[in-house]
Design a protein around this motif. Structure first.
Motif, mmCIF file in Angstrom:
data_model
loop_
_atom_site.group_PDB
_atom_site.id
_atom_site.type_symbol
_atom_site.label_atom_id
_atom_site.label_comp_id
_atom_site.label_asym_id
_atom_site.label_seq_id
_atom_site.Cartn_x
_atom_site.Cartn_y
_atom_site.Cartn_z
ATOM 1 N N ASP A 1 0.878 -1.172 0.000
ATOM 2 C CA ASP A 1 0.000 0.000 0.000
ATOM 3 C C ASP A 1 0.907 1.211 0.000
ATOM 4 O OD1 ASP A 1 -1.926 2.027 0.558
ATOM 5 O OD2 ASP A 1 -3.175 0.581 1.616
ATOM 6 N N ARG A 2 0.888 1.956 -1.110
ATOM 7 C CA ARG A 2 1.800 3.106 -1.143
ATOM 8 C C ARG A 2 1.265 4.233 -2.018
ATOM 9 N NH1 ARG A 2 6.151 1.861 -5.546
ATOM 10 N NH2 ARG A 2 5.496 -0.161 -6.301
ATOM 11 N N ILE A 3 1.801 5.401 -1.795
ATOM 12 C CA ILE A 3 1.389 6.590 -2.538
ATOM 13 C C ILE A 3 2.609 7.329 -3.077
ATOM 14 C CG2 ILE A 3 -0.700 6.902 -1.156
ATOM 15 C CD1 ILE A 3 0.774 9.293 0.207
ATOM 16 N N GLU A 4 2.350 8.125 -4.103
ATOM 17 C CA GLU A 4 3.340 9.071 -4.606
ATOM 18 C C GLU A 4 2.594 10.371 -4.877
ATOM 19 O OE1 GLU A 4 5.382 7.439 -8.025
ATOM 20 O OE2 GLU A 4 5.652 5.500 -7.050
ATOM 21 N N VAL A 5 3.228 11.470 -4.546
ATOM 22 C CA VAL A 5 2.599 12.784 -4.695
ATOM 23 C C VAL A 5 3.551 13.678 -5.472
ATOM 24 C CG1 VAL A 5 1.778 14.813 -3.455
ATOM 25 C CG2 VAL A 5 1.333 12.522 -2.537
ATOM 26 N N TYR A 6 3.084 14.225 -6.574
ATOM 27 C CA TYR A 6 3.927 15.064 -7.421
ATOM 28 C C TYR A 6 3.346 16.457 -7.552
ATOM 29 C CZ TYR A 6 5.905 10.617 -9.089
ATOM 30 O OH TYR A 6 6.507 9.390 -9.161
ATOM 31 N N GLY A 7 4.178 17.445 -7.282
ATOM 32 C CA GLY A 7 3.797 18.823 -7.547
ATOM 33 C C GLY A 7 4.902 19.502 -8.324
ATOM 34 N N ASP A 8 4.610 20.650 -8.885
ATOM 35 C CA ASP A 8 5.674 21.313 -9.664
ATOM 36 C C ASP A 8 6.791 21.841 -8.768
ATOM 37 O OD1 ASP A 8 4.481 23.545 -8.588
ATOM 38 O OD2 ASP A 8 3.721 24.318 -10.476
ATOM 39 N N GLY A 9 6.586 21.760 -7.447
ATOM 40 C CA GLY A 9 7.633 22.179 -6.524
ATOM 41 C C GLY A 9 8.195 21.077 -5.649
ATOM 42 N N GLY A 10 7.807 19.842 -5.879
ATOM 43 C CA GLY A 10 8.346 18.778 -5.045
ATOM 44 C C GLY A 10 7.617 17.464 -5.201
ATOM 45 N N VAL A 11 8.043 16.506 -4.397
ATOM 46 C CA VAL A 11 7.524 15.159 -4.527
ATOM 47 C C VAL A 11 7.668 14.454 -3.180
ATOM 48 C CG1 VAL A 11 9.772 14.244 -5.272
ATOM 49 C CG2 VAL A 11 7.699 13.066 -5.985
ATOM 50 N N THR A 12 6.741 13.548 -2.867
ATOM 51 C CA THR A 12 6.934 12.702 -1.688
ATOM 52 C C THR A 12 6.412 11.305 -1.964
ATOM 53 O OG1 THR A 12 6.805 12.598 0.725
ATOM 54 C CG2 THR A 12 4.768 13.163 -0.409
ATOM 55 N N TYR A 13 6.953 10.365 -1.225
ATOM 56 C CA TYR A 13 6.616 8.953 -1.360
ATOM 57 C C TYR A 13 6.277 8.416 0.024
ATOM 58 C CZ TYR A 13 9.298 9.680 -5.620
ATOM 59 O OH TYR A 13 9.763 10.168 -6.809
ATOM 60 N N ALA A 14 5.260 7.577 0.103
ATOM 61 C CA ALA A 14 4.968 6.918 1.379
ATOM 62 C C ALA A 14 4.567 5.483 1.096
ATOM 63 C CB ALA A 14 3.851 7.655 2.126
ATOM 64 N N ASP A 15 5.219 4.586 1.779
ATOM 65 C CA ASP A 15 5.003 3.157 1.587
ATOM 66 C C ASP A 15 4.694 2.576 2.962
ATOM 67 O OD1 ASP A 15 5.419 0.371 1.400
ATOM 68 O OD2 ASP A 15 6.879 0.607 -0.201
#
Lengths: 368, 368, 368, 368
Positions: free
Chosen positions: D246-260
């Motif tokens: 179960d994981r997510i990825e979040v992308y914005g024009d100013g950054g990124v984060t990952y959570a697993d």
């Protein structure tokens, strides 16, 4: 003092540790509530009281001890004050939660334990690693036989230096990073292995990054041999850049596990703009960072305070006691002495007349 | 013996290390070619020769040394044979590549170095960690000032025990895991820090998982203090389950880096059915595994052999020499002695008459 | 033109890709050597020639093609020039290595393939992912049955935008990130699954971060259904912050594997001061970074060029050909068309008269 | 029915989800207590009641609804029963917590929402991802501007198939993995982006590993375009080996984060002997495994139930409602329809007379 309902708590202190305690109690409203706070600096105490909605504020903790409804008092003050405060709290008939390390000297430890015993109050030692959920999982697996016979347990805690300035003053702190954070690793190995007798201690330490600020060691490596033939390896640093690190490794002849509270739990994150909060002692929130989530819970602070509150109510037996703290204290003595002599120090090691533990490294054993 | 073209190589040995060498030379066909192999067990040598298309096979390495075209001979034989072989190779006028550890005793080390010097051949010490590309990157960053002043360097190598049975016999190996793999970590810290003088060595070791097989230690922790005030921490194990581990940590007052050759490079993989090969000493290829890719290259073996071949051609200066191996040998002595006494051992430490290094732990210093 | 020894290579281009090629050839001196470089901007070509010790420099690549000893010419020029250059190279009787994507239109692809066939030269398509060692390991495991029947393969490549300014001009590049990097993922899935027929293609794309610079998409998601019932999922971005990302996931009914060329291989590093080089497109070397080691080798560039050189010598069969590039081109067409219509596009899809692929998204199919 | 003290809860169901609910309520004793459980299979209900000390057991949930003290009823029953149960609970004047997905059809969703509205009870939709602490941290950072403008959010949930056999029967479940777990990802993207209007939905799905057991898809990819120009990418699988993901990825024009939640939080562990519990759906506890700690808390289940109980007491506003569930339902419809047509489906998409969502893929839109 009732024996039902939420345990009424007073906190001594207003800085980093006191804040963690107040926040942690706020997460277990069914078991406890903080009703008072005492700190010699009036503004600081009030600030924390306001932040957490704590009704009563004292500048003299002895005044707080006179409050009848308070059942448990937590000590989040410099190490040099732990013993006197514990004695005062016990004499006021209240249970004690003492932050780590327990105190400065073994004589103090004996006094604290004996006074609490005589007064019939609990002396609980705030070693949160016993409650850190990720580490508890490792211990559960170990206890289920996952790793066969354990032969080595490691714990490391590292960052770039403490929050409060009194830590740099070894007369107030009793020592550097080995005293401040090594006490966690010592307690951890001891607990994880099932509290076996400790045979001997070796320690290497030095001042590498903060010689301008302190006489205390800012990096230490400690090796503990236990009677069950297992080894503990404890690494601590105030010279490690990049934020906080807290991790363990567990080795048995049938397996191995690793747990990392920071990189191993975080959300790897890149931000051009930054954000609210990454993690304790993180240098920035811009660029690549390792933010943690629910930091207090992942350390085990609320679980710890919940346990202590339940011990006061007789629902649980204390799992972290003054006796644990005294063992840690003896290992701290032995470690500092070893760092001076370059030799393993056999336990029991109970030199008399030690002023502060770090003297055993800087000055040697008391001569007279 | 020409001084152009591909360096002609003879290998002594036919087991794990010899296979790695042959495979590595096969990856650098522009610089070297293996033309002969010698091993006392005829079938083994032939098998390796067939696998790598090596033309000449010998059961007596001395016969191989009579081959005129061979310019460089590599030793992949038990530690107890390294010294005699080196002397024989040098006397045959050929360059020597000696696998780690260099030999059994400091007297042997002196003899090897002196003989090669007199005969005008190179004595190259096969410490592949100096060529491991991931570790080389860490050193490049350190040398570029990324971490400020280095204060601690760590290296660990762990698995569940050696390939060949002679390792369990301390008379042939000279010691357990500290001798077998600790030599890597000692060399690594020394090299990484820029070859500073070593002040002293502390070592803790024990037999935890293989007491039925060997008198050699199967887990060791070694702390080295250098004159530039940095510390090396070397951990090794033959008692660690789950496959191979090889990793480093580098700490400076301005930064930190981590490199892990296995978990940190692998393809996390789950397979119901298994597959060809995961990694050195992996217990299985079913379930979750950590397969590596291009294992030899990621360890640096072909890069290492390329360097040695180019040294023979005078294109490069040897970066891993008999002198390095002798320093490592001295630290091994000191480590074993320390493990017995429970004290740091100051360098220089050159006891005479040591039979095998592990005796300094098991039996103490020679009395006579 | 001899048929032995090192393959003599000419490079067309002097920017990022040309540099990678020159560096890669420098790592395989036994197989090839770059003897000439052509670039219309004189200073640029000379600069690269100086950096890599390349003897001959041309401003007109046609002049370079007249050099008799050159056997293989690599194209590292804007996409819009690939076709004409390939035709010219083939007409000069030299083998062609063409950077990805193969060209702008399917007509061009046909012309390139046909011309090379007629002239008896190889048309090799520079898809380095077929040679990326970590990905090759994944394919080996898959081919060994580790994962049972494969049902989904994913590849993603992301960073914050291309090196050279011509990429922003869709008339020169033919499209945005889907054209520039999606071609990698399309080729990867096709190759990994064993080159099954492609049934259809769906694509979603948009301009999210660079609308000020380009009409080209800077983020795309592409789903490919293959005749063997497997699915490819290709993600690409020029809008992803924090440096480079290139990773795959492989799913079969019997297992799964993951390979990450950056975070999954890097040395997690913190530096107060910075250092030489972290990784392609890294925003900084200060703070936390993910430096890679031996970047070109880990991408597979030297392995790729080695393969191409050996194909010229007849030692290997081309594993990445103009036909592969044409398939990719068709999927690019279909993807852009799908992004416009919001529908899967069935293959074969060969609209005539397309000017540049992105027009199928921006303007629709040619009407004439 | 009092309006103070702990909320009294009845659970409908006795299997996997009911167990999670009962365990979660047990972790928030200050806010709620489970007083009754209803399940048609008497033994099952009793077993769960015994495990969690639940006093009252019913085989007919309607009987349980007659209990006056019960204030909130949770539905952990097959999807096909959600609507009728909700109506019955609302008619009994009790608040509803409905497990995901909300129901089978949009008509049911309308009925559920309307009935609860009329009866003045809360309809709370049990989407735990809104409460998953690691994901909540990602959202906090996003809301603080860490990533600039978000352009893509991904969520994936994968394992090798559901717990209960009714999931395989699409008449009871309404669909395969897209229905079962895709509902999480749809809700997640919608919530994370701030509940923007959804423009359209594309979906690709198939049966890859379980064709012998079900007509439902066991792997799906779903792309959602939102009106704020962001994209959601939702991947789900019942065909992924090796345990839970179960994981997510979040992308914005100013950054990124990952959570697993799994590999990114676990204790990498090797055990020869196995141990108690690794993680939901783990195939084994031997060899290498990825055990999680405090699984329910890390998913957010107790936090979710705490929120629902506090909503009942009016202390908080519902953050996951029937309206959210209805949006998800509409996207499920659109996704199944898209998987059939190979086209994006524009929202609003409210075909009448759908029997079960998966019919839109298997059979097409109702003609009547």
């Amino acid at each position: 003092m009732t024996s039902k309902g939420r345990v009424k708590v007073g906190i001594i202190g207003s800085q980093f540790e006191a804040d963690i305690q107040a926040a942690s109690f706020g997460m277990i409203p069914d078991e406890a509530e903080v009703v008072a706070i005492a700190s010699p600096t009036p503004g600081n105490a009030q600030k924390l009281a306001d932040k957490y909605g704590i009704a009563r504020v004292f500048t003299d903790y002895r005044k707080m001890l006179a409050e009848k409804d308070i059942e448990m008092v937590t000590i989040a003050a410099p190490n040099s004050l732990h013993a006197q405060m514990t004695v005062d709290i016990a004499n006021a008939g209240k249970h004690v939660v003492c932050e780590k390390p327990l105190c400065m000297t073994l004589e103090e430890a004996d006094l604290m334990i004996e006074t609490c015993r005589q007064k019939g109050v609990l002396l609980m030692y705030a070693e949160e690693l016993f409650f850190t959920p990720k580490y508890v999982k490792a211990k559960e697996m170990a206890d289920q036989g996952a790793f066969g016979k354990l032969y080595m347990v490691k714990q490391a805690e590292k960052h770039f230096g403490p929050h409060a300035s009194w830590f740099w003053d070894v007369d107030k702190s009793g020592g550097g990073v080995f005293m401040d954070m090594g006490c966690h690793g010592i307690a951890f190995c001891y607990w994880f292995l099932g509290r076996p007798k400790i045979k001997n201690v070796f320690c290497q330490m030095g001042i590498y990054a903060h010689a301008d600020k302190t006489k205390g060691e800012d990096n230490s490596i400690c090796i503990i041999e236990f009677e069950n033939n297992a080894v503990g390896l404890v690494e601590d640093s105030w010279a490690r850049r990049g934020g906080m690190e807290d991790r363990i490794e567990v080795y048995g002849d049938g397996g191995v596990t690793y747990a990392d509270l920071h990189m191993g739990n975080a959300l790897p994150t890149y931000s051009e703009y930054g954000y609210g909060y990454a993690v304790e002692k993180a240098p920035t929130t811009k660029g690549w960072t390792w933010p943690v989530f629910e930091e207090l819970w992942n350390y085990g602070f609320p679980q710890e305070m919940r346990h202590f509150a339940r011990c006061v109510r007789g629902k649980e037996e204390p799992q972290a006691t003054g006796e644990d703290g005294r063992i840690v204290q003896e290992v701290l003595y032995a470690g500092y002495h070893s760092a001076r002599t370059g030799q393993k120090v056999e336990l029991p090691y109970r030199p008399k007349g030690v002023r502060v533990p770090i003297d055993l490294w800087l000055k040697g054993e008391p001569t007279g």
